[in-house]
Design an enzyme around this catalytic site. Structure first.
Site, PDB file in Angstrom:
ATOM      1  N   GLU A 145       2.643 -12.927   9.800  1.00  0.00           N
ATOM      2  CA  GLU A 145       3.734 -12.433  10.641  1.00  0.00           C
ATOM      3  C   GLU A 145       3.288 -12.416  12.098  1.00  0.00           C
ATOM      4  O   GLU A 145       2.115 -12.122  12.377  1.00  0.00           O
ATOM      5  CB  GLU A 145       4.157 -11.033  10.185  1.00  0.00           C
ATOM      6  CG  GLU A 145       4.708 -11.062   8.753  1.00  0.00           C
ATOM      7  CD  GLU A 145       5.174  -9.699   8.233  1.00  0.00           C
ATOM      8  OE1 GLU A 145       4.983  -8.687   8.941  1.00  0.00           O
ATOM      9  OE2 GLU A 145       5.727  -9.668   7.114  1.00  0.00           O
ATOM     10  N   ASP A 171       8.042  -3.752 -14.922  1.00  0.00           N
ATOM     11  CA  ASP A 171       6.890  -3.188 -14.218  1.00  0.00           C
ATOM     12  C   ASP A 171       5.674  -3.316 -15.127  1.00  0.00           C
ATOM     13  O   ASP A 171       5.788  -3.179 -16.346  1.00  0.00           O
ATOM     14  CB  ASP A 171       7.138  -1.711 -13.865  1.00  0.00           C
ATOM     15  CG  ASP A 171       6.198  -1.227 -12.768  1.00  0.00           C
ATOM     16  OD1 ASP A 171       6.680  -0.873 -11.686  1.00  0.00           O
ATOM     17  OD2 ASP A 171       4.959  -1.208 -12.998  1.00  0.00           O
ATOM     18  N   ILE A 210      10.324   2.502  -4.428  1.00  0.00           N
ATOM     19  CA  ILE A 210      11.489   1.776  -3.916  1.00  0.00           C
ATOM     20  C   ILE A 210      12.325   1.225  -5.072  1.00  0.00           C
ATOM     21  O   ILE A 210      13.555   1.376  -5.094  1.00  0.00           O
ATOM     22  CB  ILE A 210      11.037   0.649  -2.956  1.00  0.00           C
ATOM     23  CG1 ILE A 210      10.388   1.277  -1.712  1.00  0.00           C
ATOM     24  CG2 ILE A 210      12.217  -0.240  -2.562  1.00  0.00           C
ATOM     25  CD1 ILE A 210       9.762   0.299  -0.746  1.00  0.00           C
ATOM     26  N   HIS A 242      10.392  -8.001   9.064  1.00  0.00           N
ATOM     27  CA  HIS A 242       9.676  -6.876   8.435  1.00  0.00           C
ATOM     28  C   HIS A 242      10.228  -5.517   8.913  1.00  0.00           C
ATOM     29  O   HIS A 242       9.476  -4.658   9.379  1.00  0.00           O
ATOM     30  CB  HIS A 242       8.171  -6.973   8.714  1.00  0.00           C
ATOM     31  CG  HIS A 242       7.362  -6.242   7.685  1.00  0.00           C
ATOM     32  ND1 HIS A 242       6.108  -6.610   7.310  1.00  0.00           N
ATOM     33  CD2 HIS A 242       7.642  -5.127   6.949  1.00  0.00           C
ATOM     34  CE1 HIS A 242       5.628  -5.785   6.396  1.00  0.00           C
ATOM     35  NE2 HIS A 242       6.555  -4.862   6.168  1.00  0.00           N
ATOM     36  N   GLY A 262      12.367  -3.668   6.877  1.00  0.00           N
ATOM     37  CA  GLY A 262      12.917  -2.936   5.729  1.00  0.00           C
ATOM     38  C   GLY A 262      12.797  -1.430   5.886  1.00  0.00           C
ATOM     39  O   GLY A 262      13.732  -0.682   5.600  1.00  0.00           O
ATOM     40  N   GLY A 263      11.650  -0.991   6.366  1.00  0.00           N
ATOM     41  CA  GLY A 263      11.427   0.453   6.471  1.00  0.00           C
ATOM     42  C   GLY A 263      11.641   0.985   7.877  1.00  0.00           C
ATOM     43  O   GLY A 263      11.370   2.163   8.142  1.00  0.00           O
ATOM     44  N   ALA A 279      11.398  -7.867  -0.208  1.00  0.00           N
ATOM     45  CA  ALA A 279      11.100  -6.934   0.887  1.00  0.00           C
ATOM     46  C   ALA A 279       9.816  -6.186   0.531  1.00  0.00           C
ATOM     47  O   ALA A 279       9.616  -5.059   0.966  1.00  0.00           O
ATOM     48  CB  ALA A 279      12.257  -5.965   1.087  1.00  0.00           C
TER      49      ALA A 279
HETATM   50  N1  LIG Z   1       9.754  -4.277   3.989  1.00  0.00           N
HETATM   51  C1  LIG Z   1       9.273  -3.138   4.425  1.00  0.00           C
HETATM   52  O1  LIG Z   1       9.399  -2.768   5.576  1.00  0.00           O
HETATM   53  C2  LIG Z   1       8.552  -2.238   3.461  1.00  0.00           C
HETATM   54  C3  LIG Z   1       8.592  -0.852   3.645  1.00  0.00           C
HETATM   55  C4  LIG Z   1       7.966  -0.030   2.698  1.00  0.00           C
HETATM   56  C5  LIG Z   1       7.288  -0.604   1.609  1.00  0.00           C
HETATM   57  N2  LIG Z   1       7.235  -1.960   1.486  1.00  0.00           N
HETATM   58  C6  LIG Z   1       6.542  -2.585   0.356  1.00  0.00           C
HETATM   59  O2  LIG Z   1       7.347  -2.444  -0.806  1.00  0.00           O
HETATM   60  C7  LIG Z   1       6.520  -2.500  -1.983  1.00  0.00           C
HETATM   61  C8  LIG Z   1       6.912  -1.408  -2.948  1.00  0.00           C
HETATM   62  O3  LIG Z   1       6.666  -0.139  -2.346  1.00  0.00           O
HETATM   63  P1  LIG Z   1       6.681   1.188  -3.250  1.00  0.00           P
HETATM   64  O4  LIG Z   1       6.480   2.353  -2.338  1.00  0.00           O
HETATM   65  O5  LIG Z   1       7.850   1.176  -4.170  1.00  0.00           O
HETATM   66  O6  LIG Z   1       5.347   0.928  -4.097  1.00  0.00           O
HETATM   67  P2  LIG Z   1       4.916   1.631  -5.448  1.00  0.00           P
HETATM   68  O7  LIG Z   1       3.446   1.541  -5.493  1.00  0.00           O
HETATM   69  O8  LIG Z   1       5.584   2.953  -5.604  1.00  0.00           O
HETATM   70  O9  LIG Z   1       5.531   0.650  -6.584  1.00  0.00           O
HETATM   71  C9  LIG Z   1       5.050  -0.615  -6.862  1.00  0.00           C
HETATM   72  C10 LIG Z   1       5.305  -0.880  -8.347  1.00  0.00           C
HETATM   73  O10 LIG Z   1       5.042  -2.263  -8.619  1.00  0.00           O
HETATM   74  C11 LIG Z   1       4.407  -2.341  -9.883  1.00  0.00           C
HETATM   75  N3  LIG Z   1       3.727  -3.628  -9.936  1.00  0.00           N
HETATM   76  C12 LIG Z   1       2.672  -4.034  -9.196  1.00  0.00           C
HETATM   77  N4  LIG Z   1       2.394  -5.308  -9.447  1.00  0.00           N
HETATM   78  C13 LIG Z   1       3.293  -5.732 -10.369  1.00  0.00           C
HETATM   79  C14 LIG Z   1       3.532  -6.966 -11.004  1.00  0.00           C
HETATM   80  N5  LIG Z   1       2.787  -8.049 -10.746  1.00  0.00           N
HETATM   81  N6  LIG Z   1       4.536  -7.040 -11.901  1.00  0.00           N
HETATM   82  C15 LIG Z   1       5.299  -5.954 -12.172  1.00  0.00           C
HETATM   83  N7  LIG Z   1       5.128  -4.765 -11.586  1.00  0.00           N
HETATM   84  C16 LIG Z   1       4.145  -4.657 -10.680  1.00  0.00           C
HETATM   85  C17 LIG Z   1       3.503  -1.127  -9.909  1.00  0.00           C
HETATM   86  O11 LIG Z   1       3.119  -0.791 -11.216  1.00  0.00           O
HETATM   87  C18 LIG Z   1       4.399  -0.074  -9.253  1.00  0.00           C
HETATM   88  O12 LIG Z   1       5.190   0.607 -10.211  1.00  0.00           O
HETATM   89  C19 LIG Z   1       5.086  -2.411  -1.476  1.00  0.00           C
HETATM   90  O13 LIG Z   1       4.512  -3.700  -1.507  1.00  0.00           O
HETATM   91  C20 LIG Z   1       5.231  -1.932  -0.041  1.00  0.00           C
HETATM   92  O14 LIG Z   1       4.181  -2.370   0.770  1.00  0.00           O
HETATM   93  C21 LIG Z   1       7.871  -2.789   2.376  1.00  0.00           C
END
Ligand SMILES: NC(=O)c1ccc[n+]([C@@H]2O[C@H](COP(=O)([O-])OP(=O)(O)OC[C@H]3O[C@@H](n4cnc5c(N)ncnc54)[C@H](O)[C@@H]3O)[C@@H](O)[C@H]2O)c1
Length: 397
Positions: free
Chosen positions: A258, A170, A151, A281, A283-284, A227
């Site tokens: 939630e 990151d 994301i 919730h 976002g997706g 999000a």
């Molecule tokens: N709001 C929604 O409806 C919704 C929908 C989809 C995903 N999400 C959430 O969004 C988030 C991101 O999803 P994604 O698919 O991009 O995940 P992803 O695993 O592709 O990316 C997460 C990134 O965060 C980095 N990271 C983890 N902890 C960290 C920290 N403390 N400091 C810095 N970097 C850190 C990781 O190295 C990774 O690159 C997830 O938590 C997922 O559950 C929310």
């Protein structure tokens, strides 16, 4: 070949499965343990979302089950270990709603920068307040993305297209997209970002990682968006910084606790604050994401059952074999112990069957080999492999 598809999964999934020859039993809701066990008789593929629990008892009873598709992101509702021990592949859709989250965040950045939550509320209250005070363009502003994964990187590209400068932080080494700049630390990012957007994953160490210290380190009048996961942010502290005016606005889609059901009361310390967008919730949650999830997971199920591919399985060793035709293929799921590959290849050698292509992957205590051979293996040879003490299953295509 039978598939049971529960919980209102998008018709795209049914289209894929029927197209691959499955007879699909489509049901709108989830099933209890007993109903599920009964309904799984003779079923090879099961499709669920987050409301169906597939525990060890269900897995044990589902004699013909080959694969489970979670038509969502999470897979906690399935006992992944029990499924792996029976050689049942579990698949999900980790990326299908990435764009939906990105578009919501982009919309929120613009809405907060223009203080739209306040303006629209005033209009509904009958107050005409035409003023540019506190309203900004996002062009030229700096977006700080914390967590530069699926994301975060896509948000980076779209934000740059709007003329924003992007800085990201990151914990892992991630290549910068476009003109985005990597911050060496979270503190560096917080010191320069006009908007901070969190996109970290839910690993245990992230609980409460963004709190009083981090909000205090943000630029005065910066905007904040979460999000990602509710548990990563201290929302009491966000409230304090919004009330003091240090943070100029926030958009929050995820919360530590939630509501479970539609219409349940939502409690949060963020309710009732100025220039704060709260969303349940979602976002997706878009029609496009649902369709993509339907298509994506159904394809993974079909490719596993009909071609042996475990690509993107969350519980079996990942093997992405080449296209099947015109080859003869044997899949061998086994315990990950020394000597199994030699045992397998001795069977091919004894049968005088030439190996055209072979791929092995291991994951924890399991190993999976796909072997494409020049001619079909005899029934006796397949039975010999099935009798191996290390074999979970042998399938031929
Ligand atoms: N709001 C929604 O409806 C919704 C929908 C989809 C995903 N999400 C959430 O969004 C988030 C991101 O999803 P994604 O698919 O991009 O995940 P992803 O695993 O592709 O990316 C997460 C990134 O965060 C980095 N990271 C983890 N902890 C960290 C920290 N403390 N400091 C810095 N970097 C850190 C990781 O190295 C990774 O690159 C997830 O938590 C997922 O559950 C929310």
């Amino acid at each position: 070949m039978k598939a049971l598809v529960l919980e209102n999964i998008h018709p795209a999934a049914v289209e894929v499965l029927e197209g691959r020859g499955y007879q699909v039993d489509l049901r709108p809701g989830s099933l209890s343990e007993a109903e599920l066990i009964e309904s799984l008789a003779g079923v090879e593929l099961l499709g669920i979302r987050s409301n169906t629990t597939v525990n060890a008892q269900v897995i044990e009873a589902a004699e013909h089950l080959v694969a489970i598709g979670c038509f969502c992101i999470g897979t906690n509702q399935v006992d992944l270990g029990a499924a792996a021990d029976r050689g049942i592949g579990v698949f999900n859709a980790p990326y299908s709603n990435t764009r939906s989250v990105v578009e919501l965040v982009i919309g929120e950045i613009i809405a907060l920068a223009r203080r739209l939550p306040e303006k629209t509320q005033k209009m509904h209250d009958g107050v005409w307040d035409k003023s540019a005070r506190g309203s900004h363009e996002v062009r030229g502003r700096t977006l700080g993305i914390v967590g530069y994964g699926n994301i975060g990187t896509q948000l980076s590209n779209v934000a740059e297209a709007l003329g924003m400068s992007v800085v990201f932080y990151d914990k892992a080494d991630r290549p910068a997209h476009g003109n985005a700049r990597r911050a060496k630390s979270l503190a560096e990012l917080l010191g320069v970002a006009d908007v901070v957007s969190l996109h970290v994953d839910g690993r245990p160490g992230n609980a409460g990682f963004f709190g009083a210290e981090e909000f205090a380190a943000m630029k005065p009048r910066a905007l904040f968006i979460n999000a990602s996961r509710g548990m990563v942010v201290d929302y009491e502290s966000l409230r304090d910084h919004l009330l003091s005016g240090h943070i100029a606005g926030a958009a929050v889609d995820v919360f530590p606790v939630e509501p479970k059901a539609q219409g349940d009361e939502f409690s949060s310390v963020l309710r009732g604050l100025d220039n704060v967008i709260l969303t349940p919730h979602v976002g997706g949650s878009t029609q496009e994401a649902q369709e993509e999830i339907g298509w994506f997971v159904a394809e993974k199920l079909a490719r596993f059952a009909l071609e042996g591919s475990t690509a993107l399985s969350v519980n079996l060793p990942p093997v992405l074999p080449p296209a099947l035709t015109p080859r003869h293929r044997l899949g061998f799921l086994h315990h990950n112990v020394p000597g199994v590959l030699a045992e397998l290849n001795a069977v091919f050698a004894a049968a005088g069957d030439n190996v055209v292509d072979q791929t092995l992957a291991t994951r924890d205590h399991l190993g999976y080999v796909i072997t494409d051979v020049a001619a079909p293996l005899s029934t006796e040879a397949v039975e010999q492999l099935t009798r191996s003490e290390h074999c979970l299953w042998v399938r031929t295509w």
